[in-house]
Design an enzyme around this catalytic site. Structure first.
Site, PDB file in Angstrom:
ATOM      1  N   TYR A   1      83.063   6.372  18.819  1.00 26.32           N
ATOM      2  CA  TYR A   1      82.902   5.350  17.784  1.00 26.32           C
ATOM      3  C   TYR A   1      82.225   4.091  18.356  1.00 26.32           C
ATOM      4  O   TYR A   1      81.255   3.576  17.804  1.00 26.32           O
ATOM      5  CB  TYR A   1      84.286   5.028  17.218  1.00 26.32           C
ATOM      6  CG  TYR A   1      84.297   4.069  16.066  1.00 26.32           C
ATOM      7  CD1 TYR A   1      84.123   4.528  14.766  1.00 26.32           C
ATOM      8  CD2 TYR A   1      84.519   2.714  16.265  1.00 26.32           C
ATOM      9  CE1 TYR A   1      84.154   3.645  13.692  1.00 26.32           C
ATOM     10  CE2 TYR A   1      84.558   1.827  15.203  1.00 26.32           C
ATOM     11  CZ  TYR A   1      84.382   2.292  13.919  1.00 26.32           C
ATOM     12  OH  TYR A   1      84.409   1.413  12.858  1.00 26.32           O
TER      13      TYR A   1
ATOM     14  N   SER B   1      80.712  -2.894  14.342  1.00 30.34           N
ATOM     15  CA  SER B   1      82.163  -3.094  14.501  1.00 30.34           C
ATOM     16  C   SER B   1      82.412  -3.927  15.747  1.00 30.34           C
ATOM     17  O   SER B   1      81.611  -3.911  16.691  1.00 30.34           O
ATOM     18  CB  SER B   1      82.849  -1.734  14.681  1.00 30.34           C
ATOM     19  OG  SER B   1      84.163  -1.901  15.168  1.00 30.34           O
TER      20      SER B   1
HETATM   21  P1  NDP Z   1      87.058   4.673   5.271  1.00 24.76           P
HETATM   22  O1  NDP Z   1      87.458   5.768   6.180  1.00 24.76           O
HETATM   23  O2  NDP Z   1      88.082   3.980   4.451  1.00 24.76           O
HETATM   24  O3  NDP Z   1      85.893   5.213   4.276  1.00 24.76           O
HETATM   25  C1  NDP Z   1      84.808   5.872   4.829  1.00 24.76           C
HETATM   26  C2  NDP Z   1      83.744   6.065   3.772  1.00 24.76           C
HETATM   27  O4  NDP Z   1      82.610   6.684   4.405  1.00 24.76           O
HETATM   28  C3  NDP Z   1      84.173   6.978   2.653  1.00 24.76           C
HETATM   29  O5  NDP Z   1      83.598   6.541   1.453  1.00 24.76           O
HETATM   30  C4  NDP Z   1      83.609   8.332   3.062  1.00 24.76           C
HETATM   31  O6  NDP Z   1      83.262   9.194   1.971  1.00 24.76           O
HETATM   32  C5  NDP Z   1      82.318   7.898   3.742  1.00 24.76           C
HETATM   33  N1  NDP Z   1      81.841   8.883   4.680  1.00 24.76           N
HETATM   34  C6  NDP Z   1      82.419   9.333   5.835  1.00 24.76           C
HETATM   35  N2  NDP Z   1      81.655  10.268   6.412  1.00 24.76           N
HETATM   36  C7  NDP Z   1      80.561  10.413   5.614  1.00 24.76           C
HETATM   37  C8  NDP Z   1      79.419  11.230   5.668  1.00 24.76           C
HETATM   38  N3  NDP Z   1      79.244  12.102   6.678  1.00 24.76           N
HETATM   39  N4  NDP Z   1      78.500  11.127   4.674  1.00 24.76           N
HETATM   40  C9  NDP Z   1      78.659  10.256   3.663  1.00 24.76           C
HETATM   41  N5  NDP Z   1      79.740   9.450   3.546  1.00 24.76           N
HETATM   42  C10 NDP Z   1      80.679   9.540   4.516  1.00 24.76           C
HETATM   43  O7  NDP Z   1      86.249   3.640   6.180  1.00 24.76           O
HETATM   44  P2  NDP Z   1      86.141   2.036   6.116  1.00 24.76           P
HETATM   45  O8  NDP Z   1      85.917   1.602   4.730  1.00 24.76           O
HETATM   46  O9  NDP Z   1      87.249   1.477   6.901  1.00 24.76           O
HETATM   47  O10 NDP Z   1      84.812   1.822   6.983  1.00 24.76           O
HETATM   48  C11 NDP Z   1      83.524   1.645   6.398  1.00 24.76           C
HETATM   49  C12 NDP Z   1      82.559   1.277   7.494  1.00 24.76           C
HETATM   50  O11 NDP Z   1      82.985   0.077   8.136  1.00 24.76           O
HETATM   51  C13 NDP Z   1      82.459   2.335   8.592  1.00 24.76           C
HETATM   52  O12 NDP Z   1      81.133   2.410   9.061  1.00 24.76           O
HETATM   53  C14 NDP Z   1      83.380   1.795   9.667  1.00 24.76           C
HETATM   54  O13 NDP Z   1      83.038   2.275  10.921  1.00 24.76           O
HETATM   55  C15 NDP Z   1      83.124   0.311   9.533  1.00 24.76           C
HETATM   56  N6  NDP Z   1      84.197  -0.520  10.089  1.00 24.76           N
HETATM   57  C16 NDP Z   1      85.484  -0.424   9.603  1.00 24.76           C
HETATM   58  C17 NDP Z   1      86.482  -1.203  10.145  1.00 24.76           C
HETATM   59  C18 NDP Z   1      87.898  -1.166   9.670  1.00 24.76           C
HETATM   60  O14 NDP Z   1      88.753  -1.819  10.296  1.00 24.76           O
HETATM   61  N7  NDP Z   1      88.227  -0.484   8.598  1.00 24.76           N
HETATM   62  C19 NDP Z   1      86.196  -2.120  11.254  1.00 24.76           C
HETATM   63  C20 NDP Z   1      84.818  -2.145  11.677  1.00 24.76           C
HETATM   64  C21 NDP Z   1      83.865  -1.363  11.109  1.00 24.76           C
HETATM   65  P3  NDP Z   1      84.281  10.318   1.374  1.00 24.76           P
HETATM   66  O15 NDP Z   1      85.579   9.606   1.160  1.00 24.76           O
HETATM   67  O16 NDP Z   1      83.655  10.738   0.106  1.00 24.76           O
HETATM   68  O17 NDP Z   1      84.351  11.414   2.373  1.00 24.76           O
END
Ligand code: NDP
Length: 248
Positions: free
Chosen positions: A157, A144
């Site tokens: 984070y 990120s």
């Molecule tokens: P969301 O919060 O929209 O989705 C998160 C996803 O991760 C969900 O599918 C969730 O599953 C899953 N998840 C969370 N915790 C766990 C766990 N312990 N085990 C397995 N699955 C898990 O996040 P984003 O799509 O926004 O982010 C995706 C990635 O991109 C992350 O790593 C985030 O840090 C990174 N990122 C995002 C940015 C943004 O602006 N959105 C910017 C920079 C990086 P479930 O719903 O089933 O719980």
């Protein structure tokens, strides 16, 4: 029409929503069979799998909390057993628990470290043997801009996302001999559930600071990941910004 990833197996962690969902759909569109991992949102994960199948692809939905080493190991085992050796691993699962350093609880610190950082280690260390057996492949890790630049209220984070850059650079050195390329993608602000907690004022400030004047879409991260795992044959140990020109 033959897809660039026909016959390949990809495991995408956290593929039920947001960026992970978009990556799963994009890799499936190019022919990969997808391990669709989720933690809590079973229905959403099943919707992603149904969309893949509807498009003529193959998907396996697997529940696993990546922060739990046993569950991470079982996730990899199931994907290998039911879909075949893993060629592509996308460590996307991530969470945030925003709080300033002075106020952060031990639980908020540990949850984010366990999911984002330890989870990436647990899944990757289990998947890598399968990738070696498969003759190589690609690992992509979601870092990120917060890992590169820091961010107020994001000490847990930001720490994980910076550490993941070290993870990628080290794994790239160790795994090159097995023809496994390891890269990081560092998004800026992307419209997903994770960023839906921002206030209108915070959103405006971010948009004002972004050259392209908007938030990104999950699909704009997914297309970069797809490029890396198809055509990024001479790219490893690198970090790619996809942030609309945020810190320029
Ligand atoms: P969301 O919060 O929209 O989705 C998160 C996803 O991760 C969900 O599918 C969730 O599953 C899953 N998840 C969370 N915790 C766990 C766990 N312990 N085990 C397995 N699955 C898990 O996040 P984003 O799509 O926004 O982010 C995706 C990635 O991109 C992350 O790593 C985030 O840090 C990174 N990122 C995002 C940015 C943004 O602006 N959105 C910017 C920079 C990086 P479930 O719903 O089933 O719980």
């Amino acid at each position: 029409m033959a897809g660039l990833l026909d016959g390949q197996v990809a495991l995408v962690t956290g593929a039920s929503r947001g960026i992970g969902r978009a990556i799963a759909l994009e890799l499936a569109r190019h022919g990969a069979a997808i391990g669709v991992n989720y933690n809590q949102q079973k229905e959403k994960a099943e919707e992603v799998a149904a969309e893949i199948v509807k498009g003529g692809g193959k998907a396996l939905v697997v529940q696993a909390n990546v922060a739990n080493p046993e569950q991470a190991s079982a996730l990899v085992d199931r994907v290998v057993k039911e879909l075949g050796p893993i060629r592509i691993l996308v460590n996307n699962a991530g969470t945030a628990a925003p709080r300033t350093l002075r106020r952060m609880s031990l639980e908020e610190w540990r949850t984010v470290i366990d999911t984002n950082l330890n989870g990436t280690f647990y899944v990757t260390s289990n998947a890598v043997n399968s990738m070696v057996e498969a003759g190589g492949g690609h690992i992509v890790v979601l870092s990120s801009i917060i890992g590169e630049e820091g961010g107020v209220g994001l000490i847990n984070y930001g720490t994980t996302k910076a550490a993941l850059i070290g993870f990628v650079k080290t794994a790239a050195r160790e795994l090159a001999r097995y023809k496994i390329n390891v890269n990081a993608v560092a998004p800026g602000w992307i419209d997903t559930d994770m960023t839906s907690v921002l206030t209108p004022e915070q959103r405006k400030e971010i948009i004002d600071d972004t050259l392209l004047g908007r938030f990104g879409k999950p699909e704009e991260v997914a297309s970069l990941v797809r490029y890396l795992v198809t055509e990024g044959t001479f790219i490893t140990g690198a970090v790619f910004d996809v942030n609309g020109g945020l810190r320029l």
